[in-house]
Scaffold this active site. Structure first.
Site, PDB file in Angstrom:
ATOM      1  N   ARG A 130     -13.682  -5.121  28.332  1.00 49.55           N
ATOM      2  CA  ARG A 130     -13.402  -6.549  28.166  1.00 49.55           C
ATOM      3  C   ARG A 130     -11.896  -6.729  28.043  1.00 49.55           C
ATOM      4  O   ARG A 130     -11.270  -6.176  27.133  1.00 49.55           O
ATOM      5  CB  ARG A 130     -14.117  -7.061  26.914  1.00 49.55           C
ATOM      6  CG  ARG A 130     -13.771  -8.488  26.565  1.00 49.55           C
ATOM      7  CD  ARG A 130     -14.609  -9.053  25.410  1.00 49.55           C
ATOM      8  NE  ARG A 130     -14.147 -10.399  25.154  1.00 49.55           N
ATOM      9  CZ  ARG A 130     -13.443 -10.776  24.077  1.00 49.55           C
ATOM     10  NH1 ARG A 130     -13.186  -9.909  23.111  1.00 49.55           N
ATOM     11  NH2 ARG A 130     -13.021 -12.012  23.954  1.00 49.55           N
ATOM     12  N   GLU A 174     -16.412  -8.255  20.001  1.00 50.46           N
ATOM     13  CA  GLU A 174     -15.375  -7.558  19.225  1.00 50.46           C
ATOM     14  C   GLU A 174     -15.950  -7.160  17.885  1.00 50.46           C
ATOM     15  O   GLU A 174     -16.609  -7.959  17.223  1.00 50.46           O
ATOM     16  CB  GLU A 174     -14.149  -8.447  18.934  1.00 50.46           C
ATOM     17  CG  GLU A 174     -13.240  -8.691  20.089  1.00 50.46           C
ATOM     18  CD  GLU A 174     -12.049  -9.585  19.718  1.00 50.46           C
ATOM     19  OE1 GLU A 174     -11.615  -9.567  18.552  1.00 50.46           O
ATOM     20  OE2 GLU A 174     -11.590 -10.303  20.617  1.00 50.46           O
TER      21      GLU A 174
END
Ligand code: IFM
Length: 445
Positions: free
Chosen positions: A74, A354
């Site tokens: 990402r 995250e």
């Protein structure tokens, strides 16, 4: 702890935090260039000028991802590389960099997950009002279209915004982040224009991307609890500004009435025009959840609002084991966010986009391994409870520019020696490689 077949294992980064090369390829200036170069704004006077030099080292960084066994990576695109002034035709050299990166990932079978906005707004757009101005949302949709047209054939996973809470409330209320404005009422307009940008951007992506591409937004949701029963209304107010102000309009409910009422003395909410809430609710395919720390709050003496508009009488309670950011560690908060999404919002596949921690350890980072293990266990518990979690991205692949903390705080599973740009695997990187290989783990070794 076994994860389902097909569960996606990744790592995440963001453009300004790792790329460097701020004057190359025709890149324009962003609000973070301005902010970081303003004395006193970033610890140590650090800037992202060089960062982890990923712009030049992306090939070896992708090789590192391959060696870790990552399924997915990402990253974010720097808007000022694509549109140096935030408007107008694409800067081809800027897009070329991401084109090369995406091809490099493909050559190692690593799936790209692309974030369009991870906080580096072109400075010219801030000069024209930034996220406080409605026009910025329209500019974002144009930018989304340019990136989708160039990379849409090879990028299957798209995110409009990373953590609009930070952009709006750290950027325009507390001023801890760029552009450093401190007007809580304006920060609510910024939150709305960010959500509008997400809706318009999602529509632009849908129009430009193949049908198989998946769109999303990434939120840093908070597990908010009151320090005592007397603080339960404080917890409701913070929950409104951390979670429901984003989730409710995204899922078609419009802005929560209590949040509007709580903030009525700061703004009349006239920035919400007819039809905006329908645009914000444009269907998306995935929800990204970022989680680091629980949020415990209590009522206190009136002070500045900080990042919570209208909440100058509420303060965080910090206790228990802490990371190097002084953030409390509580993995259960992640499970509770995920089960709450299951219980209170329409079903949508979730990615943990995250999760990670800063610690001061150089390479033998037992604290980080423990943190990651416990948070993976929290994700596993949510899966067992029926939450549709599709993947997990550790923050971060590399040590990087941690915003107002500069380079003082290190989140990487891979250590970066900024003097030489040498990358050294921490224990957590070796541990994560085994997790990926085994689709799970039995412990921290
Ligand atoms: O470094 C940041 C990232 O840019 C956004 N989410 C939180 C991380 C740690 O603070």
């Amino acid at each position: 702890m076994k994860f389902p077949e097909g569960f996606m294992w990744g790592a995440a980064t963001a453009s300004y935090q790792i790329e460097g090369a701020v004057d190359e390829g025709g890149r324009g200036r962003s609000i973070w260039d301005t902010f970081a170069h303003t004395p006193g704004k970033v610890a140590g006077g650090d800037t992202g000028d060089v960062a982890a030099d990923h712009y030049h080292r992306y090939r070896s960084d992708v090789a590192l991802m391959r060696d870790l066994g990552l399924d997915a990576y990402r990253f974010s695109v720097a808007w000022p590389r694509v549109q140096p002034t935030g408007r107008g035709p694409a800067n081809v050299a800027g897009l070329d960099f991401y084109d090369r990166l995406v091809d490099e990932l493909a050559s190692h079978d690593i799936t790209p997950m692309l974030t369009l906005y991870h906080w580096d707004l072109p400075q010219e757009l801030e000069d024209a009002g930034g996220w406080a101005a409605r026009d910025t949302a329209a500019r974002f949709a144009e930018y989304a279209d340019l990136v989708a047209l160039r990379l849409g054939d090879r990028v299957p996973l798209w995110t409009t915004l990373n953590e609009p809470w930070c952009s709006a409330f750290l950027g325009y209320s507390s001023g801890d982040h760029a552009p450093g404005r401190t007007d809580p009422g304006v920060s609510l307009a910024a939150a709305h224009h960010l959500l509008l940008a997400h809706g318009l951007g999602t529509q632009a992506l849908r129009a430009a991307l193949p049908a198989t591409a998946r769109t999303s937004i990434v939120l840093n949701l908070a597990a908010v609890t009151p320090a005592s029963p007397a603080d339960s209304d404080a917890a409701r107010r913070i929950d409104g500004l951390a979670n429901r102000i984003f989730l409710d309009p995204l899922f078609g409910r419009g802005y929560p009435a209590d949040v509007r009422a709580d903030t009525a003395r700061l703004t009349d909410w006239a920035f919400v025009h007819d039809g905006d809430e329908a645009v914000i609710a444009t269907p998306m395919d995935l929800l990204g959840v970022n989680y680091y720390s629980p949020t415990v709050v209590e009522l206190g003496a009136e002070g500045p609002d900080g990042p919570w508009p209208g909440c100058g009488d509420i303060r965080p309670v910090v206790s228990g084991p802490l990371t190097a950011m002084d953030w409390p560690i509580d993995a259960d908060g992640l499970t509770s966010i995920l089960t709450r999404l299951r219980d209170e919002y329409p079903a949508i596949p979730i990615m943990i986009t995250e999760n990670g921690a800063a610690f001061d350890d150089e390479v033998h980072d037992t604290d980080r391994v423990n943190y990651l293990h416990d948070h993976l266990a929290a994700v596993h518990a949510a899966l067992q409870a029926g939450v549709d979690v599709r993947g997990y991205f550790v923050w971060s692949l590399l040590d990087n520019f941690e915003w107002a903390y500069g380079y003082a705080k290190r989140f990487g599973i891979v250590h970066v020696d900024y003097a030489t740009q040498r990358r050294v695997w921490r224990d957590s990187a070796y541990w994560y490689r085994e997790v990926i290989k085994n689709h799970g783990t039995n412990g921290t070794v």
